[in-house]
Design an enzyme around this catalytic site. Structure first.
Site, PDB file in Angstrom:
ATOM      1  N   ASP A 195       0.836  -1.201   0.000  1.00 32.16           N
ATOM      2  CA  ASP A 195       0.000   0.000   0.000  1.00 32.16           C
ATOM      3  C   ASP A 195       0.872   1.253   0.000  1.00 32.16           C
ATOM      4  OD1 ASP A 195      -1.840   2.005   0.548  1.00 32.16           O
ATOM      5  OD2 ASP A 195      -2.297   1.315   2.578  1.00 32.16           O
ATOM      6  N   HIS A 369      -4.582   4.415   6.335  1.00 28.68           N
ATOM      7  CA  HIS A 369      -3.357   4.099   5.604  1.00 28.68           C
ATOM      8  C   HIS A 369      -2.156   4.694   6.330  1.00 28.68           C
ATOM      9  CE1 HIS A 369      -5.667   2.779   2.038  1.00 28.68           C
ATOM     10  NE2 HIS A 369      -6.488   3.736   2.392  1.00 28.68           N
TER      11      HIS A 369
END
Length: 554
Positions: A195, A369
Site C-alpha cells: 500500500d 493508511h
C-alpha cells in the site's frame, strides 16, 4: 525467464481504487482483491467503475480462487460482476469481509454460485490454487484486514492490502501482527506488493482512538443535534461514536442502508457492541430533545443518493436539517470527489448547520493508511528482494520507491507498475515482460456493466454542446418534403430566431436537393440533413452540438 511468478495488476496501480491483482505460477492463477472506484466528472450517468475482466475471462480455466484482503468497496465491490462474468469461484477471506460479500452476492442473486471460505490470520497455511497461503493481521479502518503471503519456491509473495501501524487502536480493532510480519521477512520475501497511499506523508497518522475523544468533545459542546458521516464500513468509527454518545447521554440513529447492513453484520459477529439502549429509529428521535440526538449517516463522499446528500437537498423523508444542527465529516475526501463533497457542505451551510471537517478539527478523522514511517517499518520487516509499490497514484508509488531505497531495497528491483503490466520474478531476476488488455468497465444506475465508451462520449457531447433535433416529413415515393421542417434545440442556445430560420432553410434545401436527385433512402436523407445543418452551426456559431435528424416517410 522461466519457472517464476507473475503479477498482473488489472486495477489499483497508478490510481486509488478498483484494486485487482492476478498472481500466476505453474500456469495457474489466483486473484487478490476485486474492487470498484468512483466515477469521475467526465463519466456522466455512471455509478461504479470496475476493472476490465477480459484477461480473467480469457483465462478462466486457469483461475483457482479469489482472495480478499479486507472489506472496503475498492477491494470487494466488483466481485458480484466478476462472478456474473465467469461463474462460481472459491473466495477466501476473514469473517467480516465474507459477511459483507455474502450480502452483496445475495443482492445480485449470486450467493449460491460462490463458495465462501473463512480464513484466520496466524501460522496456519491454506492450500489455494498453486500456493500455500498464510494471512497476517493488520490494523486498518475496517475490521479484520489481513496481509496475504503466498509461498513460492523463490520465497513469499506478500500483498499487504491496506494497513497502518496504530500505536493506540480501539479495543475492537485488529492489532498489526509485527512478529508475524517479521517471521515472513526472516523466511524470505521474494516480492512485496505494498500500500502506497500515504507514502508522501511524513507526519505519523493519529491513533484511531483519538477520534473517539474528538467526537466526545463535539457532543459536549454541540447545542443541539449532531450528525456524523463516515464510510459505512468503518465499524471502529461507529463503535467510538456509540461509546461517545452513550457517555454524553445521547441516543443514536443509523441512517443509510449500507451503514445499517454493515453494523448489523458486525454486531452478529461480536465485532460491534452497543452500550446501553442508545440505538433508536430515525422516526423516534423527534420524541427526544435535540441535544440528546445523534444521527450517523452515509454520504461522506457527496454521493448524490446517500443519506446526507439527500438531507442537504431537503429530500430525505425522515431527517430535516435545521439551524443549530452540527454536521461532522469524520472522513477524508477521496480524490475526485472534492466537488461533490463541497456541494454538500455548501448546502448544509445554507441551512445554517455548523459543519466540521478535518480541516477545522484534524482529530475528527484518522486515515486507515500508514504514513511514511509505517511504510518504512513494513519494508524493514519484509526485506524484499523485489518490490512493487501499489494502491496509489504515480506520485505515491514513486515516493514509496524512494523510501524503499533508503532501507536497502535495490532500485533495479523496484517496479513502478501500471495496470496491465506483467511483472515476472524468477531465480534469475525480475522485470516487466509483457502487457495485457486493461481498461474500464462502467456500471450505470440500472446495474448494467457494459456501458460502452461510445455511450459516455455521446453523454459528454450532449452535456458540453447540447443537441439540435431536425424533424422532417417526406413522401415515400420521391423523398420530397411534405411539411415545414421543425428544428428544436436543447442544451444549445441558438441566440436568436434568425439562426433557427437559417437552419430550417438549410434543412429544406437539403431535402429539395435530395428529391431532385431521386434520393429516397431514409438513412441517406438523414445523413445529408445532418451535414447541412451541422455546417451552418459551425459556420455561424463555431460550436458543434449533436445534430439528430429524424425523417418520417409518409
Amino acid at each position: 525467464m522461466t519457472g517464476g511468478v507473475r503479477v498482473i495488476p488489472l486495477g489499483g496501480t497508478g490510481e486509488i481504487g478498483k484494486n485487482m491483482y492476478v498472481v500466476e505460477m505453474d500456469d495457474r492463477m489466483v486473484i487478490i482483491d476485486c474492487g470498484v472506484t468512483f466515477p469521475r466528472n467526465e463519466q456522466p450517468g455512471v455509478d461504479l467503475v470496475l476493472p476490465d475482466f477480459e484477461y480473467v475471462e480469457e483465462n478462466r480455466d486457469r483461475l483457482e480462487a479469489v482472495i480478499l484482503t479486507h472489506g472496503h468497496e475498492d477491494h470487494i465491490g466488483a466481485l458480484p460482476y466478476l462472478v456474473r462474468k465467469i461463474g462460481g469461484i472459491p473466495v477466501f477471506s476473514a469473517k467480516f469481509t465474507l459477511g459483507l460479500v455474502r450480502s452483496k452476492l445475495d443482492e445480485h442473486g449470486l450467493l449460491d454460485r460462490v463458495d465462501l471460505i473463512d480464513v484466520e490470520p496466524g501460522g496456519r497455511r491454506y492450500e489455494i490454487g498453486p500456493f500455500r497461503a498464510r494471512f497476517v493481521a493488520l490494523t486498518q479502518s475496517i475490521p479484520e484486514c489481513m496481509a496475504v503471503a503466498l509461498e513460492t519456491p523463490l520465497g513469499h509473495v506478500v500483498h499487504t492490502g491496506d494497513f497502518r501501524i496504530d500505536p493506540k487502536p480501539v479495543p475492537s480493532a485488529t492489532r498489526t501482527d509485527l512478529a508475524g510480519l517479521a517471521r515472513l521477512g526472516e523466511e524470505g520475501v521474494a516480492l512485496l506488493l505494498a500500500d502506497s497511499t500515504n507514502a508522501h506523508e511524513t507526519a505519523p497518522v493519529p491513533a484511531e482512538s483519538n477520534v473517539g475523544e474528538a467526537l466526545a468533545r463535539v457532543f459536549a459542546r454541540a447545542p443541539g443535534r449532531v450528525l456524523v458521516t463516515t464510510f459505512s464500513s468503518h465499524i471502529h468509527r461507529v463503535q467510538q461514536l456509540l461509546d461517545a454518545a452513550y457517555h454524553d447521554g445521547r441516543s443514536v440513529a443509523l441512517v443509510g442502508r449500507s451503514l445499517n447492513r454493515n453494523a448489523g453484520i458486525a454486531r452478529n459477529l461480536g465485532i460491534l457492541t452497543v452500550p446501553g439502549d442508545i440505538l433508536t429509529k430515525p422516526r423516534e428521535l423527534s420524541a427526544l430533545p435535540l441535544d440528546e440526538q445523534v444521527i450517523m449517516c452515509t454520504g461522506s463522499q457527496g454521493e448524490p443518493l446517500a443519506a446526507l446528500s439527500r438531507m442537504a437537498r431537503g429530500e430525505h423523508p425522515q431527517v430535516t436539517i435545521t439551524a443549530g444542527d452540527t454536521v461532522v465529516f469524520s472522513s477524508s475526501t477521496v480524490p475526485g470527489n472534492e466537488l461533490a463533497v463541497n456541494d454538500t457542505i455548501n448546502r448544509l451551510s445554507r441551512l445554517r448547520a455548523t459543519v466540521i471537517t478535518e480541516n477545522e478539527e484534524p482529530s475528527i478523522h484518522a486515515s486507515g493508511h500508514g504514513s511514511s514511517g509505517d511504510l518504512l517499518l513494513m519494508l524493514e520487516l519484509m526485506r524484499p528482494t523485489h518490490f512493487a509499490p501499489i494502491h496509489g497514484e504515480p506520485r505515491h508509488q514513486f515516493a514509496h520507491a524512494d523510501l524503499a531505497a533508503t532501507v536497502g531495497v535495490d532500485p533495479e528491483r523496484t517496479y513502478i507498475l501500471e495496470n496491465g503490466d506483467v511483472l515476472e520474478v524468477d531465480a534469475e531476476g525480475g522485470g516487466i515482460v509483457d502487457r495485457v488488455q486493461t481498461g474500464l468497465t462502467f456500471v450505470d444506475r440500472q446495474g448494467a456493466d457494459d456501458v460502452a465508451e461510445e455511450v459516455l462520449r455521446d453523454r459528454r457531447h450532449l452535456a458540453e454542446d447540447g443537441i439540435v433535433l431536425v424533424v422532417a416529413s417526406v413522401g415515400a415515393e420521391d423523398g420530397a418534403p411534405l411539411d415545414e421542417v421543425e428544428v428544436v434545440s436543447r442544451g444549445f442556445a441558438p441566440g436568436d430566431g434568425e439562426l433557427l430560420e437559417d437552419l430550417r432553410r438549410a434543412a429544406r434545401g437539403s431535402l429539395d436537393e435530395s428529391s431532385q436527385m431521386r434520393v429516397t433512402e431514409v438513412g441517406v436523407l438523414q445523413q445529408r440533413l445532418h451535414d447541412a445543418v451541422a455546417s451552418v452551426l459551425r459556420e455561424r456559431t463555431g460550436q458543434s452540438p449533436m445534430v439528430l435528424p429524424v425523417v418520417l416517410e409518409v
